[in-house]
Scaffold this motif. Structure first.
Motif, PDB file in Angstrom:
ATOM      1  N   SER A 161      -2.747   4.409  12.686  1.00  0.00           N
ATOM      2  CA  SER A 161      -3.533   3.156  13.087  1.00  0.00           C
ATOM      3  C   SER A 161      -3.900   2.217  11.922  1.00  0.00           C
ATOM      4  CB  SER A 161      -4.653   3.330  14.028  1.00  0.00           C
ATOM      5  OG  SER A 161      -4.315   4.135  15.092  1.00  0.00           O
ATOM      6  N   ILE A 162      -4.069   2.736  10.744  1.00  0.00           N
ATOM      7  CA  ILE A 162      -4.635   2.102   9.824  1.00  0.00           C
ATOM      8  C   ILE A 162      -3.452   1.502   9.023  1.00  0.00           C
ATOM      9  CG2 ILE A 162      -6.166   2.398   7.684  1.00  0.00           C
ATOM     10  CD1 ILE A 162      -7.491   4.635   8.844  1.00  0.00           C
ATOM     11  N   THR A 163      -2.857   0.349   9.767  1.00  0.00           N
ATOM     12  CA  THR A 163      -1.524  -0.175   9.098  1.00  0.00           C
ATOM     13  C   THR A 163      -1.985  -1.741   8.950  1.00  0.00           C
ATOM     14  OG1 THR A 163      -0.746  -0.523  11.238  1.00  0.00           O
ATOM     15  CG2 THR A 163       0.173   1.373  10.039  1.00  0.00           C
ATOM     16  N   THR A 164      -2.906  -2.303   9.794  1.00  0.00           N
ATOM     17  CA  THR A 164      -3.314  -3.682   9.550  1.00  0.00           C
ATOM     18  C   THR A 164      -4.946  -3.480   9.649  1.00  0.00           C
ATOM     19  OG1 THR A 164      -3.101  -3.907  11.985  1.00  0.00           O
ATOM     20  CG2 THR A 164      -1.234  -4.433  10.473  1.00  0.00           C
TER      21      THR A 164
ATOM     22  N   GLU B  50      -9.115  11.587  11.907  1.00  0.00           N
ATOM     23  CA  GLU B  50      -7.925  12.509  11.799  1.00  0.00           C
ATOM     24  C   GLU B  50      -6.927  12.014  11.011  1.00  0.00           C
ATOM     25  OE1 GLU B  50      -8.708  15.607  13.075  1.00  0.00           O
ATOM     26  OE2 GLU B  50     -10.699  15.030  13.520  1.00  0.00           O
ATOM     27  N   GLU B  51      -6.122  12.716  10.577  1.00  0.00           N
ATOM     28  CA  GLU B  51      -4.855  12.288   9.905  1.00  0.00           C
ATOM     29  C   GLU B  51      -3.846  11.688  10.966  1.00  0.00           C
ATOM     30  OE1 GLU B  51      -1.933  14.505   7.286  1.00  0.00           O
ATOM     31  OE2 GLU B  51      -3.899  15.934   6.819  1.00  0.00           O
ATOM     32  N   THR B  52      -3.945  12.018  12.012  1.00  0.00           N
ATOM     33  CA  THR B  52      -3.122  11.222  13.005  1.00  0.00           C
ATOM     34  C   THR B  52      -3.251   9.857  13.303  1.00  0.00           C
ATOM     35  OG1 THR B  52      -4.537  12.043  15.023  1.00  0.00           O
ATOM     36  CG2 THR B  52      -2.429  13.169  14.453  1.00  0.00           C
TER      37      THR B  52
ATOM     38  N   VAL C 219       0.825  -1.165  -0.047  1.00  0.00           N
ATOM     39  CA  VAL C 219       0.134  -0.024   0.080  1.00  0.00           C
ATOM     40  C   VAL C 219       0.892   1.204   0.094  1.00  0.00           C
ATOM     41  CG1 VAL C 219      -1.479   1.404   1.358  1.00  0.00           C
ATOM     42  CG2 VAL C 219      -1.798  -1.054   1.120  1.00  0.00           C
ATOM     43  N   ASP C 220       0.620   2.279  -0.907  1.00  0.00           N
ATOM     44  CA  ASP C 220       1.394   3.708  -0.998  1.00  0.00           C
ATOM     45  C   ASP C 220       0.398   4.445  -0.270  1.00  0.00           C
ATOM     46  OD1 ASP C 220      -0.576   4.403  -2.835  1.00  0.00           O
ATOM     47  OD2 ASP C 220       0.824   3.956  -4.558  1.00  0.00           O
ATOM     48  N   SER C 221       1.101   5.803  -0.330  1.00  0.00           N
ATOM     49  CA  SER C 221       0.293   6.680   0.699  1.00  0.00           C
ATOM     50  C   SER C 221      -1.029   6.969  -0.035  1.00  0.00           C
ATOM     51  CB  SER C 221       1.233   7.986   0.763  1.00  0.00           C
ATOM     52  OG  SER C 221       1.429   8.556  -0.371  1.00  0.00           O
ATOM     53  N   LEU C 222      -1.145   7.019  -1.232  1.00  0.00           N
ATOM     54  CA  LEU C 222      -2.181   7.411  -2.340  1.00  0.00           C
ATOM     55  C   LEU C 222      -3.423   6.308  -1.828  1.00  0.00           C
ATOM     56  CD1 LEU C 222      -3.825   9.273  -4.026  1.00  0.00           C
ATOM     57  CD2 LEU C 222      -2.927   8.043  -5.995  1.00  0.00           C
ATOM     58  N   MET C 223      -2.971   4.946  -1.794  1.00  0.00           N
ATOM     59  CA  MET C 223      -3.896   3.782  -1.413  1.00  0.00           C
ATOM     60  C   MET C 223      -4.470   4.045  -0.111  1.00  0.00           C
ATOM     61  SD  MET C 223      -1.834   0.522  -3.257  1.00  0.00           S
ATOM     62  CE  MET C 223      -2.952  -0.558  -3.944  1.00  0.00           C
ATOM     63  N   ALA C 224      -3.456   4.385   0.818  1.00  0.00           N
ATOM     64  CA  ALA C 224      -3.661   4.464   2.377  1.00  0.00           C
ATOM     65  C   ALA C 224      -4.832   5.567   2.504  1.00  0.00           C
ATOM     66  CB  ALA C 224      -2.522   4.970   3.258  1.00  0.00           C
ATOM     67  N   LEU C 225      -4.611   6.703   1.940  1.00  0.00           N
ATOM     68  CA  LEU C 225      -5.779   7.754   1.846  1.00  0.00           C
ATOM     69  C   LEU C 225      -7.007   7.189   1.298  1.00  0.00           C
ATOM     70  CD1 LEU C 225      -6.211  10.654   2.297  1.00  0.00           C
ATOM     71  CD2 LEU C 225      -5.437  11.198   0.106  1.00  0.00           C
ATOM     72  N   GLU C 226      -7.094   6.697   0.243  1.00  0.00           N
ATOM     73  CA  GLU C 226      -8.359   6.059  -0.395  1.00  0.00           C
ATOM     74  C   GLU C 226      -8.966   5.155   0.638  1.00  0.00           C
ATOM     75  OE1 GLU C 226     -11.361   5.008  -2.754  1.00  0.00           O
ATOM     76  OE2 GLU C 226      -9.887   6.662  -3.016  1.00  0.00           O
ATOM     77  N   ILE C 227      -8.200   4.256   1.262  1.00  0.00           N
ATOM     78  CA  ILE C 227      -8.948   3.521   2.470  1.00  0.00           C
ATOM     79  C   ILE C 227      -9.534   4.352   3.497  1.00  0.00           C
ATOM     80  CG2 ILE C 227      -8.194   1.972   4.385  1.00  0.00           C
ATOM     81  CD1 ILE C 227      -6.170   0.666   2.523  1.00  0.00           C
TER      82      ILE C 227
ATOM     83  N   VAL D 234     -10.562   7.452   3.324  1.00  0.00           N
ATOM     84  CA  VAL D 234     -11.876   8.180   2.596  1.00  0.00           C
ATOM     85  C   VAL D 234     -12.965   7.097   2.488  1.00  0.00           C
ATOM     86  CG1 VAL D 234     -12.634   9.087   0.354  1.00  0.00           C
ATOM     87  CG2 VAL D 234     -10.657   9.787   1.446  1.00  0.00           C
ATOM     88  N   ARG D 235     -12.680   5.808   2.187  1.00  0.00           N
ATOM     89  CA  ARG D 235     -13.679   4.776   2.026  1.00  0.00           C
ATOM     90  C   ARG D 235     -14.534   4.402   3.281  1.00  0.00           C
ATOM     91  NH1 ARG D 235     -13.920   1.610  -2.674  1.00  0.00           N
ATOM     92  NH2 ARG D 235     -15.466   0.546  -1.847  1.00  0.00           N
ATOM     93  N   LEU D 236     -13.439   4.312   4.379  1.00  0.00           N
ATOM     94  CA  LEU D 236     -13.590   4.092   5.794  1.00  0.00           C
ATOM     95  C   LEU D 236     -14.569   5.113   6.299  1.00  0.00           C
ATOM     96  CD1 LEU D 236     -10.451   2.654   7.269  1.00  0.00           C
ATOM     97  CD2 LEU D 236     -12.444   1.241   6.745  1.00  0.00           C
ATOM     98  N   GLU D 237     -14.259   6.419   5.993  1.00  0.00           N
ATOM     99  CA  GLU D 237     -15.097   7.572   6.608  1.00  0.00           C
ATOM    100  C   GLU D 237     -16.545   7.679   5.981  1.00  0.00           C
ATOM    101  OE1 GLU D 237     -12.046  11.016   7.596  1.00  0.00           O
ATOM    102  OE2 GLU D 237     -12.703  10.899   5.437  1.00  0.00           O
ATOM    103  N   LYS D 238     -16.697   7.289   4.422  1.00  0.00           N
ATOM    104  CA  LYS D 238     -17.907   7.224   3.812  1.00  0.00           C
ATOM    105  C   LYS D 238     -18.599   5.985   4.308  1.00  0.00           C
ATOM    106  CE  LYS D 238     -17.877   8.445  -0.365  1.00  0.00           C
ATOM    107  NZ  LYS D 238     -17.544   8.636  -1.733  1.00  0.00           N
ATOM    108  N   ALA D 239     -18.149   4.978   4.520  1.00  0.00           N
ATOM    109  CA  ALA D 239     -18.699   3.510   4.803  1.00  0.00           C
ATOM    110  C   ALA D 239     -19.212   3.838   6.112  1.00  0.00           C
ATOM    111  CB  ALA D 239     -17.938   2.538   4.740  1.00  0.00           C
TER     112      ALA D 239
END
Length: 86
Positions: free
Chosen positions: A67-70, A61-63, A40-48, A50-55
């Motif tokens: 925690s979103i590593t596994t 928060e960016e911080t 996963v690169d930084s763009l994919m992490a951001l997409e994850i 965004v999708r989590l927020e929406k779902a």
């Protein structure tokens, strides 16, 4: 998916992350590290994020991205946040 869940289903979360990463669900194990094991690169992490927020109807928060590593870490973060807003 609903805008907000009272309980978090780990298998639905696994499916959502697998979909974002375009991976088979079986590859998204509880402990597979998104960066090291799933490339996963930084763009994919951001997409994850965004999708989590929406779902799940949350604003992360960016911080919290740290925690979103596994899947397990992501589940714990979301579970705690959802319980806090219930």
């Amino acid at each position: 998916m609903a805008d907000r869940f009272d309980t978090l289903d780990k298998e639905e979360l696994r499916g959502l992350i697998a979909e974002v990463l375009d991976l088979p669900v079986a590859e998204v194990t509880d402990e597979a590290h998104f960066l090291d094991d799933l490339d996963v690169d930084s763009l994919m992490a951001l997409e994850i994020m965004v999708r989590l927020e929406k779902a799940y109807g949350l604003r992360l928060e960016e911080t919290e991205l740290e925690s979103i590593t596994t899947l397990a870490g992501t589940y714990d973060l979301l579970d705690g946040r959802l319980k806090a807003v219930s």
